[in-house]
Scaffold this motif. Structure first.
Motif, PDB file in Angstrom:
ATOM      1  N   ARG A 180      -5.208  12.636  -1.943  1.00  0.00           N
ATOM      2  CA  ARG A 180      -4.410  11.479  -1.537  1.00  0.00           C
ATOM      3  C   ARG A 180      -4.949  10.266  -2.289  1.00  0.00           C
ATOM      4  N   ILE A 181      -4.055   9.588  -2.959  1.00  0.00           N
ATOM      5  CA  ILE A 181      -4.422   8.477  -3.835  1.00  0.00           C
ATOM      6  C   ILE A 181      -3.921   7.180  -3.224  1.00  0.00           C
ATOM      7  N   ALA A 182      -4.815   6.219  -3.054  1.00  0.00           N
ATOM      8  CA  ALA A 182      -4.446   4.912  -2.507  1.00  0.00           C
ATOM      9  C   ALA A 182      -4.052   3.985  -3.655  1.00  0.00           C
ATOM     10  N   ASN A 183      -2.845   3.469  -3.582  1.00  0.00           N
ATOM     11  CA  ASN A 183      -2.325   2.530  -4.578  1.00  0.00           C
ATOM     12  C   ASN A 183      -2.058   1.196  -3.900  1.00  0.00           C
ATOM     13  N   TYR A 184      -2.450   0.109  -4.568  1.00  0.00           N
ATOM     14  CA  TYR A 184      -2.285  -1.223  -3.993  1.00  0.00           C
ATOM     15  C   TYR A 184      -1.655  -2.141  -5.044  1.00  0.00           C
ATOM     16  N   LEU A 185      -0.468  -2.644  -4.762  1.00  0.00           N
ATOM     17  CA  LEU A 185       0.151  -3.690  -5.569  1.00  0.00           C
ATOM     18  C   LEU A 185      -0.084  -5.036  -4.890  1.00  0.00           C
ATOM     19  N   TYR A 186      -0.499  -6.028  -5.668  1.00  0.00           N
ATOM     20  CA  TYR A 186      -0.752  -7.362  -5.118  1.00  0.00           C
ATOM     21  C   TYR A 186       0.260  -8.345  -5.693  1.00  0.00           C
ATOM     22  N   LEU A 187       0.913  -9.068  -4.818  1.00  0.00           N
ATOM     23  CA  LEU A 187       1.897 -10.065  -5.207  1.00  0.00           C
ATOM     24  C   LEU A 187       1.392 -11.441  -4.804  1.00  0.00           C
ATOM     25  N   GLN A 188       1.193 -12.307  -5.791  1.00  0.00           N
ATOM     26  CA  GLN A 188       0.827 -13.683  -5.495  1.00  0.00           C
ATOM     27  C   GLN A 188       2.096 -14.527  -5.545  1.00  0.00           C
ATOM     28  N   LEU A 189       2.325 -15.268  -4.475  1.00  0.00           N
ATOM     29  CA  LEU A 189       3.602 -15.945  -4.255  1.00  0.00           C
ATOM     30  C   LEU A 189       3.557 -17.414  -4.661  1.00  0.00           C
ATOM     31  N   ASP A 190       4.714 -17.917  -4.985  1.00  0.00           N
ATOM     32  CA  ASP A 190       4.848 -19.343  -5.316  1.00  0.00           C
ATOM     33  C   ASP A 190       5.217 -20.103  -4.048  1.00  0.00           C
ATOM     34  N   PHE A 195       0.850  -1.194   0.000  1.00  0.00           N
ATOM     35  CA  PHE A 195       0.000   0.000   0.000  1.00  0.00           C
ATOM     36  C   PHE A 195       0.884   1.241   0.000  1.00  0.00           C
ATOM     37  N   PHE A 196       0.534   2.217  -0.847  1.00  0.00           N
ATOM     38  CA  PHE A 196       1.356   3.426  -0.961  1.00  0.00           C
ATOM     39  C   PHE A 196       0.442   4.590  -1.319  1.00  0.00           C
ATOM     40  N   VAL A 197       0.546   5.687  -0.558  1.00  0.00           N
ATOM     41  CA  VAL A 197      -0.280   6.873  -0.786  1.00  0.00           C
ATOM     42  C   VAL A 197       0.507   7.879  -1.605  1.00  0.00           C
ATOM     43  N   THR A 198      -0.057   8.281  -2.729  1.00  0.00           N
ATOM     44  CA  THR A 198       0.584   9.276  -3.593  1.00  0.00           C
ATOM     45  C   THR A 198      -0.370  10.462  -3.783  1.00  0.00           C
ATOM     46  N   THR A 199       0.068  11.405  -4.583  1.00  0.00           N
ATOM     47  CA  THR A 199      -0.787  12.540  -4.928  1.00  0.00           C
ATOM     48  C   THR A 199      -0.437  12.981  -6.345  1.00  0.00           C
ATOM     49  N   LYS A 200      -1.061  14.038  -6.800  1.00  0.00           N
ATOM     50  CA  LYS A 200      -0.730  14.608  -8.097  1.00  0.00           C
ATOM     51  C   LYS A 200      -1.159  16.064  -8.125  1.00  0.00           C
ATOM     52  N   LYS A 257      -4.512  -2.095  -8.071  1.00  0.00           N
ATOM     53  CA  LYS A 257      -5.743  -1.287  -8.066  1.00  0.00           C
ATOM     54  C   LYS A 257      -5.404   0.081  -7.501  1.00  0.00           C
ATOM     55  N   ARG A 258      -6.200   1.060  -7.900  1.00  0.00           N
ATOM     56  CA  ARG A 258      -5.963   2.437  -7.459  1.00  0.00           C
ATOM     57  C   ARG A 258      -7.303   3.145  -7.330  1.00  0.00           C
ATOM     58  N   ARG A 259      -7.407   3.934  -6.279  1.00  0.00           N
ATOM     59  CA  ARG A 259      -8.620   4.725  -6.083  1.00  0.00           C
ATOM     60  C   ARG A 259      -8.283   5.912  -5.183  1.00  0.00           C
ATOM     61  N   VAL A 260      -8.987   6.991  -5.361  1.00  0.00           N
ATOM     62  CA  VAL A 260      -8.777   8.159  -4.505  1.00  0.00           C
ATOM     63  C   VAL A 260      -9.114   7.775  -3.071  1.00  0.00           C
ATOM     64  N   LEU A 261      -8.208   8.057  -2.168  1.00  0.00           N
ATOM     65  CA  LEU A 261      -8.405   7.779  -0.750  1.00  0.00           C
ATOM     66  C   LEU A 261      -9.081   8.948  -0.049  1.00  0.00           C
ATOM     67  N   TYR A 262      -8.656  10.169  -0.387  1.00  0.00           N
ATOM     68  CA  TYR A 262      -9.127  11.351   0.344  1.00  0.00           C
ATOM     69  C   TYR A 262      -9.114  12.542  -0.600  1.00  0.00           C
TER      70      TYR A 262
END
Length: 881
Positions: A116-126, A53-58, A102-107
């Motif tokens: 504030r933009i919520a960014n989510y990277l998903y890692l599926q593991l072996d 999870f990582f919060v960014t902006t623009k 996935k990405r969506r505005v958080l605030y």
């Protein structure tokens, strides 16, 4: 307390939540905090699925996102290769098989840009992460985060999980108790919940997974199977892997968490008879917050303000002083020609009204409730508000006896629900002109919205012209009060006055129709009351006057104007009991049952038609709830249209509660299923939804702070006033003047994608979203059915008005020292209370105490909510703002 650099805010969640048995609220403060730009965390979703999870902006458009910009200009993903991630588990490396995003505005607050933009990277593991092992994810190329940023977590079995969804306030012992398990992984689709043996489940088989309910000591007190609950109706594949946990057999009072092996635990919740009071009292508090013409004060609330809108309202003319009024009339009525039946001239100015003002003004129209997030008061919504509360007192068992909702009038021997209805009806009675007609609304004189002031600093007000639709609605509501057995007993003078005003209003309508014809008498102003022109309001007025007087002339008009089986009385041809048609149907169907009139006086065919509409709507709302993976009665028709907005689960729950009151054959009694649907709609609102957000302010662990509410936008606090319902579904963010179109454009997957769009139940962001705005009618419908549920509990006779609380420990600390604040209330044990703290310059926090470093803030407030919904408030300054 806000982070200003990359920090592991969310990592604190999982570490703190393992301390569930140590404190009931202190570990959950982070869920009230808003992660800052740069905040980051690693969450273990399953043993083989990680979330970064990582919060960014623009900057404003046309600027692009500069960090984690994994979506191209066409809306397609351009995700990092699996080689960009190194996953270390206890010193060993686990390979990454797949990457999702996935990405969506958080605030996105409205007062000042703070995107504030919520960014989510998903890692599926072996491979799977063993319990209690530390996990770290690194980016060897350092393209996506620098070396000083760490994504670390520990595979704690009892970690909090976003996959588990519960009613965050709690459940009633004798009622259905269900929770949901499901999660959206963005471009990877839904999380497929594995069976107990770790293998993927067949989509058509029963789940092999199980769940447990843990008490405060983390002891297992219940165990059961998870069962599929698949959604139906959307035009794209979604919510097909949601599982349901049914623990209805658990009836022991206590505080619990849901636990699913390999996934973790849910938010804490109570099982307690008092839970019914938490819902009803919170809604009652919200309605108190909407009162106009008075003040909101301690000890009933911490969201205080002085007396508002007490000055008389002016009657507008064509003079320049009222230029804004006439401009609004012209704008709002501009589309009148869209309705081919609209034969009257456009009501484009005060002078264009068919019904000129008689009283010269200024006029005392104090009272009532602010209609919505703004401070205006719409007559037609005022009438509907009265209808739902009086109907509840007359029809829902026990509601009229509740005198303990925590209002200033509580404990006076009169119905709290009727007290609130009378507060509105007294205002409604003031809205009548000398000729019997009723004014359309009370509005600011010089602008449309008082968006930069609290209500006690509100603008001068004016009245909009009279119309037949609002006059008929006012006539109906006042006549309904006059026929209510309990209202007449408790407020006999008011009931007699209301009936007199209703008759005068009816005479106005008769003269209008005689002069202009039924269609020609109607003039549109806004969309309120325009769906069926004034047809539904006229029928409702005739219905209520007949019930109140027994005069057959009104009855004949009702039968002439109303056929409940006609599809034209339904919005879009399918939405039953809409607007004032619904008021008329409910009142007629229950007139004899509530002791207002003898059954023999009713037309039996019309009575059967009205009952059938209520039966049918109950069946439809039940079917919708059963077809929803999360139990909310979101209509299939709306799913097909890929639309949402202004949707409130509580509206459906009210419809179901009304249907519950009818008689059914013993062997085909749907009421147990109806009650399940009532509770599942309540659960969805109270946090049992995919985003774990509570759509009623002042309850739950995860709370929205940015709402469409002028007081909330202008007071000193971060959290909004308690008891305000928020729309439970968002099609998107929509346009506003600050962010314009950029919020919707940031969502990935896109909301408007033809295949696999961002699923509807997951569309949420903490922003100023007009499609979440309530009106007072939503509040009335919710309080109506929840007061009924409360009245079936031991709380029915529990004495309660208010209590005074004190904040302790406010002495100035030594230089560099700390202050520990507490909250006490004489005669009350607050050890089981959920206490929320707010202080100047601080983020809100949960906790039995609040620890502050350095100087004591200029103000501190605390609100303690007991499991039964009783609240006490402490404020540190003498004149809170």
């Amino acid at each position: 307390m806000r982070c200003t650099h990359i920090c592991l805010v969310f990592l604190l969640f999982s570490r703190a939540l393992a301390a569930f048995g140590q404190s009931n609220t202190d570990s959950y403060s982070e869920f009230l905090h808003m992660p800052a730009v740069g905040a980051s965390s690693l969450r273990i979703i399953t043993p083989n699925t990680l979330e970064l999870f990582f919060v960014t902006t623009k900057k404003p458009d046309p600027a692009r996102v500069t960090q984690w910009d994994f979506v191209n200009e066409h809306g397609d993903a351009r995700l990092p290769a699996v080689s960009e991630f190194a996953v270390n588990v206890g010193g060993k490396t686990l390979a990454v098989k797949t990457v999702g995003f996935k990405r969506r505005v958080l605030y996105a607050p409205l007062k000042a840009r703070d995107l504030r933009i919520a960014n989510y990277l998903y890692l599926q593991l072996d491979g799977a992460i063993p319990n209690n092992q530390p996990v770290e994810v690194k980016n060897p190329s350092r393209k996506f985060w620098p070396a000083n940023v760490q994504f670390t977590a520990t595979m704690e079995p009892l970690r909090w999980s976003p996959v588990l969804h519960v009613n965050q306030t709690g459940y009633l012992p004798g009622y259905p108790k269900k929770a949901m398990v499901g999660f959206y992984l963005g471009s990877l689709g839904e999380l497929e919940i594995d069976g107990a043996n770790g293998s993927a489940l067949d989509r058509v088989s029963d789940s092999k997974a199980t769940f447990q309910v843990l008490n405060r000591a983390n002891e297992r007190v219940f165990e059961g199977p998870l069962k599929f609950r698949r959604d139906k109706g959307f035009t794209f594949d979604c919510y097909q892997h949601v599982l349901e946990a049914d623990f209805s057999e658990l009836k022991t009072n206590g505080e619990y968490r849901l636990y699913v092996p390999r996934f973790g635990t849910s938010f804490p919740f109570y099982i307690d008879d008092g839970i019914a009071g938490a819902f009803a009292r919170t809604y009652a508090l919200g309605i108190y917050h909407q009162r106009c013409g008075t003040n909101n004060v301690l000890p009933w609330t911490r969201f205080v303000h002085a007396v508002c809108h007490a000055a008389p309202a002016e009657v507008p003319t064509m003079s320049k002083k009222f230029e804004s009024v006439n401009e609004s009339l012209a704008k709002e009525s501009a589309n009148f020609k869209d309705n081919p039946r609209h034969a009257a001239p456009q009501l484009k100015s005060v002078a264009a009204s068919l019904y000129p003002f008689v009283n010269p003004g200024p006029l005392d129209v104090r009272g009532g409730h602010h209609d919505a997030g703004d401070y205006s008061k719409y007559t037609i919504n005022s009438a509907a508000f009265v209808h739902h509360l009086v109907f509840a007192a007359d029809v829902f068992p026990g509601v009229s006896e509740l005198d303990n909702l925590g209002l200033p009038e509580s404990g006076d021997g009169k119905s709290d629900v009727l007290q609130e209805a009378k507060w509105e009806a007294d205002f409604l009675a003031k809205m009548q002109d000398a000729d019997g007609g009723f004014y359309f609304l009370v509005y600011p004189r010089d602008r449309e919205y008082e968006n930069d002031v609290t209500p006690d600093r509100g603008d001068p007000q004016i009245l909009f012209p009279k119309t037949t639709s609002v006059t008929a609605a006012a006539v109906a509501a006042l006549a309904q009060c006059a026929s209510s057995p309990t209202f007449k007993k408790q407020f006999p003078d008011a009931a007699a006055q209301y009936l007199d005003k209703a008759r005068k209003g009816w005479s106005f309508l008769e003269r209008a129709i005689a002069k202009y014809g039924k269609d020609g008498a109607y003039q549109k102003i806004t969309h309120y009351g325009d769906e069926f022109m004034h047809d539904d309001e006229l029928a409702w007025a005739a219905c209520e006057l007949f019930i109140a007087t027994g005069d057959e002339a009104y009855h004949r008009k009702l039968r002439q104007w109303f056929d409940p089986s006609d599809a034209n009385t339904r919005r879009w041809g399918w939405w039953r009991l809409y607007d004032s048609w619904g008021c008329a149907i409910r009142s007629y169907a229950f007139a004899a049952r509530s002791g207002k009139i003898k059954k023999e006086q009713l037309n039996q065919f019309l009575l059967e038609q009205c009952e059938n509409e209520i039966y049918s709507l109950g069946e439809e709302q039940l079917k919708r709830a059963e077809q929803s993976a999360y139990g909310t009665s979101f209509p299939e028709e709306t799913k097909h249209a890929a639309a949402a907005g202004w949707y409130f689960s509580s509206d459906a729950a009210f419809d179901l509660a009304v249907a519950y009151q009818l008689s059914y054959p013993e062997k085909r009694d749907p009421r147990p299923k109806i009650m399940e649907a009532i509770i599942s709609n309540l659960n969805y609102e109270e946090g049992c939804n995919p985003v774990n957000v509570v759509y009623l302010t002042g309850l739950g662990w995860k709370r929205q702070r940015e709402i469409v509410h002028q007081y909330a936008q202008n007071d000193r606090r971060i959290l909004p006033p308690s008891g305000i319902p928020l729309g439970n579904m968002q099609a998107g963010f929509g346009w506003n003047y600050l962010y314009q179109k950029e919020l919707d454009a940031l969502s990935f997957p896109p909301d408007g994608a033809e295949k696999s769009p961002y699923p509807f139940y997951d569309r949420w962001g903490d922003g100023f979203n007009l499609s979440q705005e309530f009106v007072a009618v939503n509040q009335a419908r919710a309080l109506a059915y929840l007061a009924w549920i409360m009245a079936q509990s031991p709380l029915k006779t529990q004495p309660w008005n208010s209590a005074t609380a004190q904040i302790t420990g406010m002495a100035k600390p030594a230089s560099g020292g700390k202050s520990t604040l507490g909250l006490t209330a004489a005669g009350l044990d607050l050890s089981s209370a959920r206490i929320v703290w707010e202080a100047a310059g601080q983020e809100p926090a949960f906790g039995q105490t609040l620890t502050l470093s350095g100087n004591v803030p200029a103000w501190v407030e605390a609100a303690a909510q007991l499991p039964d919904g009783r609240r006490v408030f402490g404020v540190s300054d003498a004149k809170p703002k």
